[in-house]
Design an enzyme around this catalytic site. Structure first.
Site, PDB file in Angstrom:
ATOM      1  CG  PHE A 108      -5.165   4.640   6.283  1.00 22.50           C
ATOM      2  CD1 PHE A 108      -5.768   3.933   5.251  1.00 22.50           C
ATOM      3  CD2 PHE A 108      -4.111   4.050   6.966  1.00 22.50           C
ATOM      4  CE1 PHE A 108      -5.322   2.656   4.906  1.00 22.50           C
ATOM      5  CE2 PHE A 108      -3.660   2.784   6.625  1.00 22.50           C
ATOM      6  CZ  PHE A 108      -4.266   2.093   5.598  1.00 22.50           C
ATOM      7  CG  ASN A 137       1.379   2.475   4.665  1.00 31.07           C
ATOM      8  OD1 ASN A 137       1.321   2.002   3.528  1.00 31.07           O
ATOM      9  ND2 ASN A 137       0.505   2.162   5.618  1.00 31.07           N
ATOM     10  N   PRO A 138       2.638   4.858   1.609  1.00 27.65           N
ATOM     11  CG  PRO A 138       3.706   4.731  -0.475  1.00 27.65           C
ATOM     12  CD  PRO A 138       3.792   4.234   0.950  1.00 27.65           C
TER      13      PRO A 138
HETATM   14  C1  LIG Z   1      -2.165   4.349   3.417  1.00 30.78           C
HETATM   15  S1  LIG Z   1      -2.411   5.845   4.319  1.00 30.78           S
HETATM   16  C2  LIG Z   1      -1.070   5.651   5.486  1.00 30.78           C
HETATM   17  C3  LIG Z   1      -1.281   6.346   6.807  1.00 30.78           C
HETATM   18  C4  LIG Z   1      -0.231   6.032   7.874  1.00 30.78           C
HETATM   19  N1  LIG Z   1       1.100   6.379   7.439  1.00 30.78           N
HETATM   20  C5  LIG Z   1      -0.303   4.601   8.306  1.00 30.78           C
HETATM   21  O1  LIG Z   1       0.597   3.824   7.939  1.00 30.78           O
HETATM   22  O2  LIG Z   1      -1.221   4.241   9.026  1.00 30.78           O
HETATM   23  C6  LIG Z   1      -1.831   7.051   3.180  1.00 30.78           C
HETATM   24  C7  LIG Z   1      -1.949   8.511   3.593  1.00 30.78           C
HETATM   25  O3  LIG Z   1      -1.339   9.284   2.564  1.00 30.78           O
HETATM   26  C8  LIG Z   1      -2.030  10.503   2.398  1.00 30.78           C
HETATM   27  N2  LIG Z   1      -1.665  10.995   1.053  1.00 30.78           N
HETATM   28  C9  LIG Z   1      -2.151  10.636  -0.142  1.00 30.78           C
HETATM   29  N3  LIG Z   1      -1.500  11.265  -1.133  1.00 30.78           N
HETATM   30  C10 LIG Z   1      -0.576  12.055  -0.549  1.00 30.78           C
HETATM   31  C11 LIG Z   1       0.416  12.954  -1.038  1.00 30.78           C
HETATM   32  N4  LIG Z   1       0.585  13.167  -2.350  1.00 30.78           N
HETATM   33  N5  LIG Z   1       1.184  13.606  -0.146  1.00 30.78           N
HETATM   34  C12 LIG Z   1       1.034  13.418   1.191  1.00 30.78           C
HETATM   35  N6  LIG Z   1       0.122  12.576   1.710  1.00 30.78           N
HETATM   36  C13 LIG Z   1      -0.680  11.899   0.864  1.00 30.78           C
HETATM   37  C14 LIG Z   1      -3.467  10.149   2.625  1.00 30.78           C
HETATM   38  O4  LIG Z   1      -4.216  11.276   2.989  1.00 30.78           O
HETATM   39  C15 LIG Z   1      -3.336   9.092   3.756  1.00 30.78           C
HETATM   40  O5  LIG Z   1      -3.434   9.730   5.002  1.00 30.78           O
END
Ligand SMILES: C[S@@+](CC[C@H](N)C(=O)[O-])C[C@H]1O[C@@H](n2cnc3c(N)ncnc32)[C@H](O)[C@@H]1O
Length: 236
Positions: free
Chosen positions: A10, A102-103
């Site tokens: 992302f 930022n989920p």
């Molecule tokens: C919207 S992106 C945000 C990336 C970064 N924090 C940013 O703001 O640019 C969400 C990220 O959450 C990760 N992700 C999704 N579900 C997750 C989980 N249950 N635990 C940890 N990471 C997760 C995805 O792989 C992705 O990299």
């Protein structure tokens, strides 16, 4: 900051930057530890390290994301500890002065979360809160006394619920940053479905993105015995 985003990871967008701005405005204690859950490229973990966190940890389910986070830490001359797994699983039993996230929060067709691919970065169940609510419920147990949780998401999935969950977890909750604008490309593409589900008003094509802050109480002050009890007049 220097930042690269590997294919399949992302790329930070305006939400990420809004959260980074809010992070920069928090006062961290000396020697603070920080955790970036759902780190993606590691952008926020690197921001936390550059903001003075002594130790920054980055968690993601994606191997590729963690490779990218490592790369970005090196590019910026900071150390970021990376851990693979879901939410707080890889840091069980650990507490931090700052937790940022930022989920994924885009409402999807089903409540089954994607197991692979970039969709893991945004698909978050039918109401968009599947990952977020788990995160909000688990976060207080990972905050040190006085610790801060910062989470960003669109009000399309409801802001009051986030404040309610933070408060239910014993955190003092408020909103520390906001941005109004047109729906992002993903929400736009799903707008008709979101309207049908009542998440968007008919014709609504704008959203507000908020950064929510939850602050853990400082260490509990031990209750002082009252004067009557000291004088032996307390009820036995
Ligand atoms: C919207 S992106 C945000 C990336 C970064 N924090 C940013 O703001 O640019 C969400 C990220 O959450 C990760 N992700 C999704 N579900 C997750 C989980 N249950 N635990 C940890 N990471 C997760 C995805 O792989 C992705 O990299």
């Amino acid at each position: 900051m220097r930042l690269v985003t590997l294919p399949g990871v992302f790329r930070p967008i305006s939400d990420s930057r809004l959260l980074a701005g809010a992070l920069g405005e928090q006062t961290l204690p000396a020697g603070a530890t920080a955790l970036d859950v759902c780190t993606g490229s590691g952008f926020l973990a690197v921001c936390a390290a550059l903001a003075g966190a002594r130790e920054a940890t980055a968690v993601d389910v994606s191997r590729r994301a963690l490779l990218c986070a490592r790369l970005n830490a090196a590019l910026n001359g900071v150390r970021v500890r990376v851990r693979r797994g879901s939410l707080f699983e890889p840091v069980a039993g650990e507490r931090f002065d700052l937790v940022v996230a930022n989920p994924p929060y885009v409402p999807a067709d089903s409540d089954e979360l994607p197991r692979r691919g970039l969709a893991r970065a945004w698909d978050a169940g039918r109401d968009g809160r599947l990952v977020l609510d788990r995160l909000l419920d688990a976060a207080p147990a990972h905050l040190r006394p006085g610790g801060i949780l910062l989470v960003v998401h669109s009000t399309v999935i409801g802001g009051d619920e986030t404040l309610r969950r933070m408060a239910a977890g014993g955190l003092h909750a408020d909103v520390v940053a906001r941005a109004d604008g047109p729906l992002g490309p993903l929400l736009s593409a799903r707008a008709p479905v979101l309207e049908a589900r009542g998440l968007l008003a008919p014709g609504q094509r704008h959203e507000q993105v908020l950064v929510f802050r939850g602050r853990a109480p400082h260490a509990a002050v031990r209750a002082r015995p009252n004067a009557a009890a000291l004088a032996g007049g307390g009820r036995s």
